[in-house]
Design a protein around this motif. Structure first.
Motif, PDB file in Angstrom:
ATOM      1  N   ILE A   6      12.860 -33.424  -1.257  1.00 44.11           N
ATOM      2  CA  ILE A   6      12.910 -34.593  -0.376  1.00 44.11           C
ATOM      3  C   ILE A   6      14.275 -34.700   0.280  1.00 44.11           C
ATOM      4  O   ILE A   6      14.399 -35.162   1.417  1.00 44.11           O
ATOM      5  N   GLN A   7      15.334 -34.252  -0.425  1.00 41.23           N
ATOM      6  CA  GLN A   7      16.662 -34.240   0.176  1.00 41.23           C
ATOM      7  C   GLN A   7      16.689 -33.263   1.352  1.00 41.23           C
ATOM      8  O   GLN A   7      17.239 -33.565   2.419  1.00 41.23           O
TER       9      GLN A   7
ATOM     10  N   THR B 238       5.806 -32.959   1.675  1.00 37.47           N
ATOM     11  CA  THR B 238       4.580 -32.558   0.983  1.00 37.47           C
ATOM     12  C   THR B 238       4.904 -31.795  -0.285  1.00 37.47           C
ATOM     13  O   THR B 238       4.296 -32.013  -1.340  1.00 37.47           O
ATOM     14  N   LEU B 239       5.880 -30.895  -0.185  1.00 36.71           N
ATOM     15  CA  LEU B 239       6.294 -30.132  -1.363  1.00 36.71           C
ATOM     16  C   LEU B 239       6.861 -31.065  -2.428  1.00 36.71           C
ATOM     17  O   LEU B 239       6.602 -30.886  -3.624  1.00 36.71           O
ATOM     18  N   ALA B 240       7.615 -32.082  -2.010  1.00 40.31           N
ATOM     19  CA  ALA B 240       8.156 -33.046  -2.971  1.00 40.31           C
ATOM     20  C   ALA B 240       7.036 -33.790  -3.685  1.00 40.31           C
ATOM     21  O   ALA B 240       7.107 -34.025  -4.894  1.00 40.31           O
ATOM     22  N   SER B 241       5.984 -34.177  -2.952  1.00 38.62           N
ATOM     23  CA  SER B 241       4.839 -34.853  -3.569  1.00 38.62           C
ATOM     24  C   SER B 241       4.190 -33.956  -4.617  1.00 38.62           C
ATOM     25  O   SER B 241       3.812 -34.417  -5.702  1.00 38.62           O
TER      26      SER B 241
ATOM     27  N   ALA C 264      15.890 -44.538   0.328  1.00 38.33           N
ATOM     28  CA  ALA C 264      14.733 -45.317   0.779  1.00 38.33           C
ATOM     29  C   ALA C 264      15.169 -46.395   1.767  1.00 38.33           C
ATOM     30  O   ALA C 264      14.504 -46.625   2.785  1.00 38.33           O
ATOM     31  N   LEU C 265      16.303 -47.060   1.482  1.00 45.26           N
ATOM     32  CA  LEU C 265      16.824 -48.056   2.420  1.00 45.26           C
ATOM     33  C   LEU C 265      17.190 -47.417   3.753  1.00 45.26           C
ATOM     34  O   LEU C 265      16.986 -48.013   4.818  1.00 45.26           O
ATOM     35  N   ASP C 266      17.741 -46.195   3.707  1.00 40.91           N
ATOM     36  CA  ASP C 266      18.068 -45.485   4.946  1.00 40.91           C
ATOM     37  C   ASP C 266      16.834 -45.333   5.826  1.00 40.91           C
ATOM     38  O   ASP C 266      16.869 -45.590   7.030  1.00 40.91           O
ATOM     39  N   VAL C 267      15.728 -44.890   5.214  1.00 40.69           N
ATOM     40  CA  VAL C 267      14.497 -44.677   5.977  1.00 40.69           C
ATOM     41  C   VAL C 267      13.911 -46.006   6.428  1.00 40.69           C
ATOM     42  O   VAL C 267      13.412 -46.134   7.549  1.00 40.69           O
TER      43      VAL C 267
ATOM     44  N   LEU D 125       6.877 -44.228   6.321  1.00 41.06           N
ATOM     45  CA  LEU D 125       6.445 -45.191   5.306  1.00 41.06           C
ATOM     46  C   LEU D 125       6.077 -44.470   4.005  1.00 41.06           C
ATOM     47  O   LEU D 125       6.444 -44.909   2.907  1.00 41.06           O
ATOM     48  N   ASN D 126       5.362 -43.360   4.128  1.00 41.77           N
ATOM     49  CA  ASN D 126       5.010 -42.582   2.940  1.00 41.77           C
ATOM     50  C   ASN D 126       6.249 -41.985   2.291  1.00 41.77           C
ATOM     51  O   ASN D 126       6.321 -41.872   1.057  1.00 41.77           O
ATOM     52  N   LEU D 127       7.230 -41.599   3.120  1.00 41.13           N
ATOM     53  CA  LEU D 127       8.476 -41.057   2.594  1.00 41.13           C
ATOM     54  C   LEU D 127       9.204 -42.103   1.760  1.00 41.13           C
ATOM     55  O   LEU D 127       9.759 -41.793   0.694  1.00 41.13           O
TER      56      LEU D 127
END
Length: 398
Positions: A214-215, A196-199, A277-280, A262-264
């Motif tokens: 996000i990290q 949320t903070l990253a957004s 993103a590929l990791d998630v 998915l949102n991440l």
């Protein structure tokens, strides 16, 4: 006669508890219809019970039925609306019965069901206040951690409302900042708080701080298969994210819920962190390999890694290993993902905009590959691990 009354009341209370226990077990087993039977029986046989719990469980059962109807392509909008209204009525009844103001769950559920806006904010605010009162003097560490997580999630929801429905409010950004930072402070091990903070940081045009946040979120739960990457130390709350301890060799907390991941992915793609993103996306595929949106995001990620979609170049890290240099190989894989998306789209449906965008990108990819044929070779795990390490170093150097 009078001496038998307490025994009768005790037996009735035991019966109520037993029915609610069975209802909770049914909910845990993803059987909301069965749970509804137990809850209805509990309410009908104990109509004078002052406990708000039966109605809280009733609301949860109807909410689960609503979500099941939303996922069912054959379900009508009326079925979804009926379950939603029944859930809201049940939660409101639970709030009415909670005369001592000790139950936060129906308040938080009403915030979730409120559809956003000021009404949802008020329900969340009341829920947070109840949690704060409950936490005073709470000695059970497990219960306290549960309440901290619930409170952090509610604060995240409040911050997100100020980023969306209430973004035009005079104090929207300041309120969002306050709730996002507090969510991280209340539960430093909550990955959703840092997402949320990253957004927020991204909306403030602070991409470097967004990447750091996000990290931190991912370091709390994600461990690379080869454990080669080095964690990024979180920075101070005033710059990007509240401090938290470095991750250990294994995840500290469970991975975020499926929709949150998915949102991440979408957030990571906006920040140009394609390997992450590929990791998630791999965790998404492991949980549900028949989700059209997951395969659409897979294709979009690989398309971006091949140099596509560079209109937001100012948000990209200066160096993106794997991007643009191996366009053909990345786009071959992207095309395969988009083909799989279309197959699943025919079976399960998805947003029409995804299908249109997918077909547009497939046309672009096909035109490029026709002019620039390449061998169909997927990146092996060593290449992905190397690119992940390079991407991590880019974030650490910012």
């Amino acid at each position: 006669m009078s001496s038998a009354v307490p025994h009768l009341e005790a037996a009735q209370q035991h019966s109520l508890i037993s029915l609610l226990h069975q209802a909770q077990k049914a909910l845990d087993d993803l059987l909301p219809s069965l749970a509804l039977q137990f809850i209805t029986r509990a309410i009908e046989t104990h109509p004078s019970s002052p406990s708000p719990l039966p109605y809280t469980l009733l609301g949860v059962a109807h909410m689960d039925l609503m979500q099941a109807a939303e996922d069912d392509p054959d379900a009508s909008d009326g079925t979804v609306a009926t379950s939603a209204n029944a859930a809201i009525d049940a939660f409101q009844r639970a709030v009415e019965l909670d005369v001592q103001g000790k139950e936060y769950e129906p308040l938080l559920y009403l915030g979730q069901m409120g559809g956003g806006g000021l009404e949802s904010l008020e329900w969340y605010r009341r829920g947070v206040e109840v949690i704060e009162r409950r936490m005073v003097g709470e000695d059970d560490e497990r219960e306290r951690m549960l309440m901290e997580k619930k409170m952090s999630d509610a604060l995240c929801s409040m911050a997100e409302i100020f980023m969306t429905d209430c973004c035009d409010e005079p104090d929207a950004e300041a309120s969002c900042e306050r709730y996002a930072l507090r969510a991280c402070e209340v539960a430093p091990s909550n990955p959703d708080a840092y997402s949320t903070l990253a957004s927020l940081r991204l909306s403030q045009c602070r991409p470097d701080d967004a990447r750091t946040a996000i990290q931190t979120s991912m370091d709390l739960w994600y461990i690379s298969p080869s454990s080669l990457f080095s964690p990024v130390p979180p920075s101070s709350p005033s710059s990007s994210s509240p401090s938290s301890s470095s991750p250990s060799s294994s995840p500290k907390v469970p991975q975020p819920a499926y929709p949150a991941r998915l949102n991440l992915v979408k957030l990571l793609l906006e920040l140009g962190l394609h390997i992450r993103a590929l990791d998630v996306l791999r965790t998404v595929e492991e949980e549900n390999d028949e989700d059209p949106e997951g395969w659409y995001l897979y294709g979009w990620c690989l398309y971006r890694m091949g140099g596509g979609g560079v209109e937001d170049e100012e948000l990209e890290p200066k160096s993106q290993p794997g991007d643009r240099s191996d366009r053909g190989e990345c786009w071959v894989e992207a095309h395969e993902c988009f083909e799989h998306f279309l197959q699943l789209y025919e079976r399960f449906g998805a947003e029409e905009g995804m299908r249109e965008h997918c077909e547009q990108l497939m046309s672009e990819i096909a035109e490029y590959l026709e002019a620039n044929p390449v061998q169909d070779r997927a990146m092996d795990e060593d290449e992905v691990d190397y690119e992940r390490d390079e991407e991590e170093e880019d974030v650490m150097d910012m």
